[in-house]
Design a protein around this motif. Structure first.
Motif, mmCIF file in Angstrom:
data_model
loop_
_atom_site.group_PDB
_atom_site.id
_atom_site.type_symbol
_atom_site.label_atom_id
_atom_site.label_comp_id
_atom_site.label_asym_id
_atom_site.label_seq_id
_atom_site.Cartn_x
_atom_site.Cartn_y
_atom_site.Cartn_z
ATOM 1 N N VAL A 92 -2.739 6.635 3.257
ATOM 2 C CA VAL A 92 -2.924 7.734 2.319
ATOM 3 C C VAL A 92 -3.350 8.974 3.101
ATOM 4 O O VAL A 92 -4.105 8.891 4.069
ATOM 5 N N VAL A 99 -6.990 2.223 -8.350
ATOM 6 C CA VAL A 99 -6.557 3.111 -7.269
ATOM 7 C C VAL A 99 -5.072 3.484 -7.376
ATOM 8 O O VAL A 99 -4.729 4.660 -7.258
ATOM 9 N N SER A 152 -3.949 7.285 -7.710
ATOM 10 C CA SER A 152 -3.179 7.878 -6.612
ATOM 11 C C SER A 152 -2.049 8.757 -7.125
ATOM 12 O O SER A 152 -1.569 9.639 -6.420
ATOM 13 N N LYS A 153 -1.627 8.504 -8.366
ATOM 14 C CA LYS A 153 -0.559 9.343 -8.933
ATOM 15 C C LYS A 153 -1.081 10.734 -9.263
ATOM 16 O O LYS A 153 -0.310 11.665 -9.408
ATOM 17 N N PRO A 159 -4.609 12.275 -3.959
ATOM 18 C CA PRO A 159 -4.874 11.291 -2.903
ATOM 19 C C PRO A 159 -6.173 10.542 -3.222
ATOM 20 O O PRO A 159 -7.178 11.194 -3.536
ATOM 21 N N THR A 160 -6.131 9.211 -3.189
ATOM 22 C CA THR A 160 -7.295 8.428 -3.604
ATOM 23 C C THR A 160 -7.752 7.506 -2.492
ATOM 24 O O THR A 160 -6.972 6.719 -1.959
ATOM 25 N N ASP A 184 -9.754 4.315 -1.283
ATOM 26 C CA ASP A 184 -10.281 3.047 -1.802
ATOM 27 C C ASP A 184 -11.370 2.578 -0.839
ATOM 28 O O ASP A 184 -11.081 2.010 0.204
#
Lengths: 327, 323
Positions: B53, B133, B137-138, B141-142, B144
Motif C-alpha cells: 500500500v 481494511v 482501502s477503497k 490508503p489504509t 493495517d
C-alpha cells in the motif's frame, strides 16, 4: 404406572450423578474428602474446594435444572401447547434485555435488584407472547412455538442491537449462554428462590392441569382463569429471571423434559411435576458433567452442551411423535 | 468565454497529470526503508498481508480506528482528524474524548459515510478493525497495524516506525522505541526468579485464562514472568476456566484484567468476584500478589504503543520491585 416402584431408583440415580458431580473438577476431591466432610471437620484444601465450589455447583445445577423444567411444564399448560418453553417464547430473551438495561442504567445494581428487573422484563415479554397468541385464530400445534420463536427472535435482536451500540456484546453473551463455571459459595443462593417458586407450582398443580384444558373449561369448573394465568406467568418469569441472573439462559430443558415425562406419565400436572423436576435436574447434571470433562481443565459452557444434546433430543421427539401418529 | 474555459480546463488537467506522474515516479523510486534519500518523499510503500500500500508522507487528514496506533500518533506529536467512538477513552488517550475529533464509527465498524465525507489522506486501522481494511482501502490508503501476538513488541516497534515515517518524525519514533525497550529491559531484570504468573480476564462474572503466545502473552514472552501453566491454548477470548483452575494452577502472581472496567462499565468488580475461598487459598493471594492491570490499556491498546506500554510496565515494575 406405580410411582413408588420408580421413585426409589430415580432418587438413587440422581444421588449417584450428584455424587459424581461432586468428584469431577480441576482440583482433586476424592470420595475420602467427602466422607471426611461428614465424619469430622477437617479444614484441608480439598475440603475447602468441596464446600466452596463443588457443593454449590451441584446444588445450583439441581435447582436450576429442575426449576427450568417445571417452568417449561407450566408454560406448556398455560399456552396449551407442548412446544413452548421460556427460551422459545420470549421470556428468557426479555429477562436478558432486562439484565442489559440494568447494566446500562445502574451497573452496580445489587443482585436482587438485577433479578427483579429481569423478572419484570420477563413478565412483560411473556404477557406479550400470550397477548399475541390470544389474537391468533389458527392455533395449530406448530404455529404457537413459531410465534414464540419469532417473538423471541425480535426481542433478542433488539437486545443485541442495544448491546452492540454500547459495546456490550460480550457482556450480554455472558448471560445468553448458561455457564456454571463461576459458581461458588455466595454466588448461587438466589436459585433457592426458584425452588420456592417450583414448590408453589407443585402445590397449584391441579389448577394448572385444568388451565391446560382451556379458558371455558376452567371457568366452568369455577376457576378464575385470568388470575391463574397471571400467577403462572409470574412463577415462570421469576424462575427464569433467577436462573438467568445466576448462570444464564439454559436452553431446551423446559422444552424436552416435560415432553419426555408426558410420554410416560401423561398430562396430569400433579402426577408429572415431580418427575419433570427430577428429569430437569438430571439433564442439567449430565450436560454440565460433559462440559467439564470434554476439554478439561477448561470448560464447555452448559448452554452449549445443552444446545447440542437438546436439539438432537428434540428432533428425535418430533420424529417419534410423527411415527406414532402414523405420519 | 467558452474557448477560455476549454483551454483552462485543459491546462489544469495537464498539470494534475504531470504532478500525478511525478508522484508515481517518486513512489517507484522510493523504497520502503530508504531513509535519507535525496529525493523529496511524497509517499512510501508498506507491505501488508493484503499486498503493498502506498502511504502518503505528512498526510493532512488522518483517521485512526486502532487505539494503539492512536497512542503512537499521539506520542509522535501528530494531528489526527477522526477517532472511533468508545464508551470511555483510556487514560493515555483522554485528550481524544474532545469533540474536536470526529467520531468515525466503532472500534469494529467504520461509519463509511462519515469516513468518506472527511476525505481522508490516510486511514489507520488494525486489530478490531482489521477485517474492514479492504473496504476502507477503497476510500483512502489504509494501514493495517494489527499486532502480531507472537511478536508483540517487534510489531509495536515496526508500527511506530511506519507511523514515524508517515508523519515525518522518524527521529522521535526511534527515541520512543529506545524508551520502550529500556522500560521492558528494566522489568525483565526484576521478574526473574520471582515466581510464576497466571493471566485471567473477568467478564460479566465469568473467567478466562490466557497463556504464552496469546494476546496478553507478553507477560511471559516479553516481560519474562514464568507461566504458571504453559498449556493454555491460545484463543481470542481465552479459555473458560473455573476458580478451581486458579487454585490448581496456584500461581505466585495473578494478573487480572477486568473487561467490564476496560470498556468503561464497572459492574461487580473483579476484586469482589475473586474474593472467595478458592482464590484466597492461592500463593498469589496469600503473598498479596494479585495485580489488577490497567484494563483499558491492556484490553484496548494491548501494550502496543508508547503510552500504554510505559504505564503498564511501570505498574509491573512497582509490583515486582516490592516482592
Amino acid at each position: 404406572m406405580r410411582p413408588l416402584a420408580f421413585a426409589l431408583p430415580a432418587v438413587a440415580a440422581l444421588a449417584v450423578l450428584a455424587f459424581i458431580s461432586l468428584l469431577v473438577g480441576v482440583s482433586d476431591v476424592s470420595v475420602a474428602t467427602i466422607v471426611r466432610l461428614f465424619s469430622h471437620n477437617e479444614d484441608d484444601l480439598a475440603t475447602q474446594v468441596l464446600v466452596a465450589s463443588r457443593v454449590p455447583r451441584t446444588l445450583a445445577l439441581l435447582l436450576a435444572g429442575s426449576a427450568m423444567a417445571v417452568a417449561g411444564l407450566l408454560m406448556q399448560m398455560l399456552a396449551r401447547n407442548h412446544y413452548v418453553e421460556p427460551s422459545t417464547m420470549g421470556t428468557a430473551e426479555s429477562a436478558g434485555m432486562g439484565m442489559l438495561v440494568g447494566v446500562l442504567l445502574w451497573p452496580d445494581m445489587p443482585v436482587f435488584a438485577k433479578m427483579g428487573l429481569a423478572a419484570v422484563f420477563a413478565l412483560a415479554g411473556t404477557a406479550l407472547f400470550l397477548a399475541v397468541l390470544s389474537r391468533i385464530r389458527l392455533r395449530a400445534a406448530l404455529i404457537v412455538p413459531l410465534v414464540g420463536l419469532v417473538l423471541s427472535g425480535v426481542i433478542e435482536s433488539a437486545t443485541t442491537f442495544i448491546a452492540y451500540r454500547f459495546d456490550l456484546m460480550q457482556t450480554a453473551r455472558s448471560w445468553m449462554t448458561a455457564d456454571f463455571s463461576a459458581i461458588v459459595q455466595g454466588r448461587y443462593e438466589l436459585l433457592w428462590l426458584s425452588l420456592v417458586v417450583t414448590v408453589v407450582a407443585m402445590v397449584a398443580a391441579d389448577r394448572f392441569t385444568v388451565a391446560g384444558m382451556g379458558q371455558d373449561f376452567a371457568t366452568n369448573l369455577g376457576l378464575n382463569y385470568k388470575r391463574l394465568v397471571a400467577q403462572g406467568v409470574a412463577v415462570v418469569s421469576v424462575v427464569t429471571a433467577s436462573v438467568i441472573v445466576t448462570v444464564g439462559i439454559i436452553p431446551f430443558v423446559g422444552l424436552i423434559v416435560p415432553n419426555l415425562v408426558r410420554l410416560v406419565v401423561g398430562d396430569n400436572v400433579r402426577k408429572s411435576v415431580l418427575w419433570v423436576a427430577w428429569a430437569g435436574a438430571l439433564m442439567a447434571l449430565v450436560c454440565d458433567l460433559i462440559g467439564r470433562l470434554v476439554i478439561a481443565p477448561y470448560e464447555v459452557p452448559i448452554g452449549t452442551v445443552m444446545g447440542v444434546i437438546g436439539s438432537a433430543m428434540f428432533l428425535a421427539l418430533l420424529l417419534a411423535r410423527r411415527k406414532r401418529m402414523g405420519g | 468565454m467558452s474557448r477560455f474555459a476549454l483551454s483552462s480546463s485543459g491546462t489544469s488537467t495537464f498539470s494534475v497529470n504531470r504532478r500525478q506522474s511525478l508522484l508515481q515516479l517518486g513512489a517507484l523510486v522510493t523504497l520502503p526503508w530508504a531513509a535519507g534519500s535525496a529525493l523529496a518523499q511524497q509517499s512510501f510503500t508498506v507491505q501488508q498481508s493484503n499486498g503493498a500500500v502506498q502511504i502518503p508522507v505528512k498526510p493532512k487528514t488522518i483517521l485512526v480506528f486502532d487505539m494503539a496506533a492512536l497512542d503512537c500518533l499521539r506520542a509522535l506529536g501528530a494531528q489526527v482528524k477522526g477517532v472511533p467512538e468508545v464508551v470511555k477513552f483510556p487514560q493515555v488517550l483522554e485528550q481524544y474524548a474532545s469533540k474536536d475529533y470526529t467520531r468515525i464509527g466503532s472500534l469494529f465498524e467504520p461509519n463509511y459515510e462519515v469516513v468518506k465525507g472527511l476525505n481522508p489522506d490516510v486511514i489507520v486501522a488494525g486489530g478490531r478493525s482489521a477485517a474492514k481494511v479492504p473496504e476502507l482501502s477503497k476510500i483512502a490508503p489504509t494501514l493495517d497495524l494489527t499486532v502480531n501476538n507472537a511478536k508483540p513488541v517487534e510489531s509495536a516497534f515496526k508500527h511506530l516506525k511506519i507511523l514515524g515515517q508517515m508523519v515525518g518524525a522518524e527521529a522521535k519514533a526511534d527515541e520512543l522505541i529506545a524508551a520502550m525497550q529500556a522500560d521492558i529491559d528494566k522489568l525483565k531484570g526484576l521478574t526473574a526468579g520471582k515466581g510464576t504468573g497466571l493471566m485471567v480476564m473477568t467478564n460479566g462474572g465469568k473467567l478466562s485464562a490466557y497463556g504464552p503466545g496469546s494476546r496478553f502473552g507478553m507477560l511471559h514472552d516479553v516481560y519474562g514472568i514464568a507461566p504458571a501453566n504453559k498449556d493454555i491454548q491460545v484463543a481470542g477470548h481465552g479459555q473458560a476456566i473455573s476458580f478451581e483452575f486458579i487454585l490448581k494452577t496456584n500461581p505466585d502472581w495473578l494478573f487480572v484484567l477486568d473487561r467490564d472496567a476496560a470498556i468503561g462499565r464497572e459492574g461487580a468488580s473483579a476484586s469482589k468476584l475473586l474474593d472467595n475461598p478458592l482464590v484466597n487459598a492461592t500463593k498469589a493471594a496469600r503473598k498479596k500478589q494479585i495485580v489488577y492491570l490497567n484494563s483499558a490499556n491492556w484490553y484496548l491498546l494491548g501494550n502496543a504503543s508508547p503510552g500504554s506500554l510505559h504505564d503498564d510496565v511501570t505498574q509491573l515494575i512497582n509490583a515486582f520491585s516490592q516482592a
